[in-house]
Each structure stands twice: as C-alpha cells, then as structure tokens.
Design a protein around this motif. Structure first.
Motif, short mmCIF file in Angstrom:
data_model
loop_
_atom_site.label_atom_id
_atom_site.label_comp_id
_atom_site.label_asym_id
_atom_site.label_seq_id
_atom_site.Cartn_x
_atom_site.Cartn_y
_atom_site.Cartn_z
N ARG A 39 24.92 -98.70 65.53
CA ARG A 39 24.83 -98.49 64.09
C ARG A 39 23.39 -98.18 63.68
N ARG A 44 18.72 -99.64 51.87
CA ARG A 44 19.24 -99.29 50.54
C ARG A 44 18.42 -99.95 49.43
N GLU A 73 28.48 -103.03 53.77
CA GLU A 73 27.10 -102.92 54.23
C GLU A 73 26.50 -104.33 54.31
N GLY A 120 22.26 -99.98 54.65
CA GLY A 120 23.46 -99.18 54.79
C GLY A 120 23.90 -99.26 56.24
N TYR A 122 25.68 -96.79 59.21
CA TYR A 122 26.25 -95.57 59.76
C TYR A 122 26.66 -95.89 61.20
N ASP A 141 29.31 -92.95 57.62
CA ASP A 141 29.17 -94.16 56.83
C ASP A 141 30.50 -94.89 56.79
N GLN A 147 27.00 -88.44 58.34
CA GLN A 147 25.62 -88.62 57.88
C GLN A 147 24.69 -88.38 59.05
#
Length: 192
Positions: A39, A44, A73, A120, A122, A141, A147
């Motif tokens: 990940r 954020r 998240e 965040g 991803y 995401d 992304q």
C-alpha cells in the motif's frame, strides 16, 4: 507489518511500479507473491488532536472535508492508529476505534495535544519484485479508482494473511451465524 516500509527521496512510483533504491524487498513472499498487497499512503491531513474518544477525532484547525479523506483510510499517532469510518465535517473524523501500533489490539484513545497524520490508501497487488522494485497490477484507491502515487509517498508491505476468517467446506451442514460481523478483514471474509 512485514517491516518493509519507507518514504522520502529514495521512493518513486509509476502506474505499476514502486521503486525504492534503498530497499531490500527479498523477503516479500515465498516462491509465490501472487495476491500479496503493498500500500502507498499519501498524507491527506496532519495536525494535533484537540479532543476525541474511541469513535471520534477532533482538530479545531483541520479542514477534513476538503482533504479527500474516505472511509477505510488510516489515521495514526506515534503509538496508535485507527480506520476512518467517515468525515463528520471540517474538524471531525469518525473512526472505528483506536488500536495499539504494536499489538493491533484495541486501546484507549489518544489524549488532546497528540500529533496525528491521516493517510490515504492506494493498494497494489504484487506481480513480481526485485531487491529494489515491486511491480503491481496497478495502484487503486479504496473506491477502485486507478492512482499513481507521488514520488516520496510512504509505502508499507503488510504481512501476508490467510484468506478467510470463516471458511466452510462442502461437507458442513446446518451452519448458522447470528449477531456477528466481520470487521477490518483482509479478504472478502467468508468462503462457502
């Protein structure tokens, strides 16, 4: 975590590749890396907690509504972390409950004046790796939107987990599950 995590000047990304020139990714998997996730975690928001409990984090100087934060998240302090359950407004996040960073067990909420960071998430499913690169199918995401993380974005390679906390074989009869819910799982939870 597997212990593989980093951020900063040695970390770059493309649509399908994570490169960390200072890494040693030799321990990601056994002979197969299929379905092992990595990940990327863009920041954020960050700040200082002004109040909160086991279901809420408040920061009177925050602007959470415009930060792109979505459910699932992660918010972290130095010793605790939690999954985001929702954004309540500019200054409040709803969370699922605080967990200890070492044991991953429920713990008391952090006190006011504690620094936090909201990350965040991803996800990339590992297709292959070398000592300094991880090739994924793509980065996406938690809504499934592709992304590409920015250079320097923190990454983590979590430990591989077994697939199902509840697995029922074809020979099982009369199985009833009542009043239960699966939370914070690593797969689609049930296999029948």
């Amino acid at each position: 975590l597997s212990g593989m995590e980093s951020s900063g000047g040695t970390v770059t990304y493309s649509a399908t590749v994570l490169t960390d020139s200072a890494a040693a990714f030799t321990g990601i998997g056994t002979t197969s890396v299929t379905l092992h996730n990595v990940r990327a975690m863009p920041v954020r928001a960050s700040g200082t907690i002004t109040s909160g409990d086991n279901q809420e984090l408040a920061d009177t100087t925050a602007t959470f509504s415009g930060a792109g934060i979505i459910r699932g998240e992660i918010v972290r302090t130095a010793t605790k972390w939690a999954f985001i359950a929702g954004v309540e407004g500019d200054t409040k996040l709803r969370i699922e409950g605080w967990l200890d960073s070492t044991t991953h067990q429920p713990t008391s909420p952090p006190t006011a004046a504690t620094a936090y960071t909201v990350y965040g998430v991803y996800i990339g499913r590992t297709n292959s790796f070398t000592a300094t690169t991880i090739t994924t199918d793509r980065w996406h995401d938690l809504n499934g939107t592709s992304q590409t993380p920015s250079a320097g974005t923190r990454y983590e390679v979590p430990r591989n987990r077994p697939n199902y906390p509840l697995h029922i074989e074809a020979t099982a009869l009369r199985v009833t599950v009542r009043g239960n819910r699966f939370q914070r799982g690593w797969s689609d939870q049930c296999s029948i």
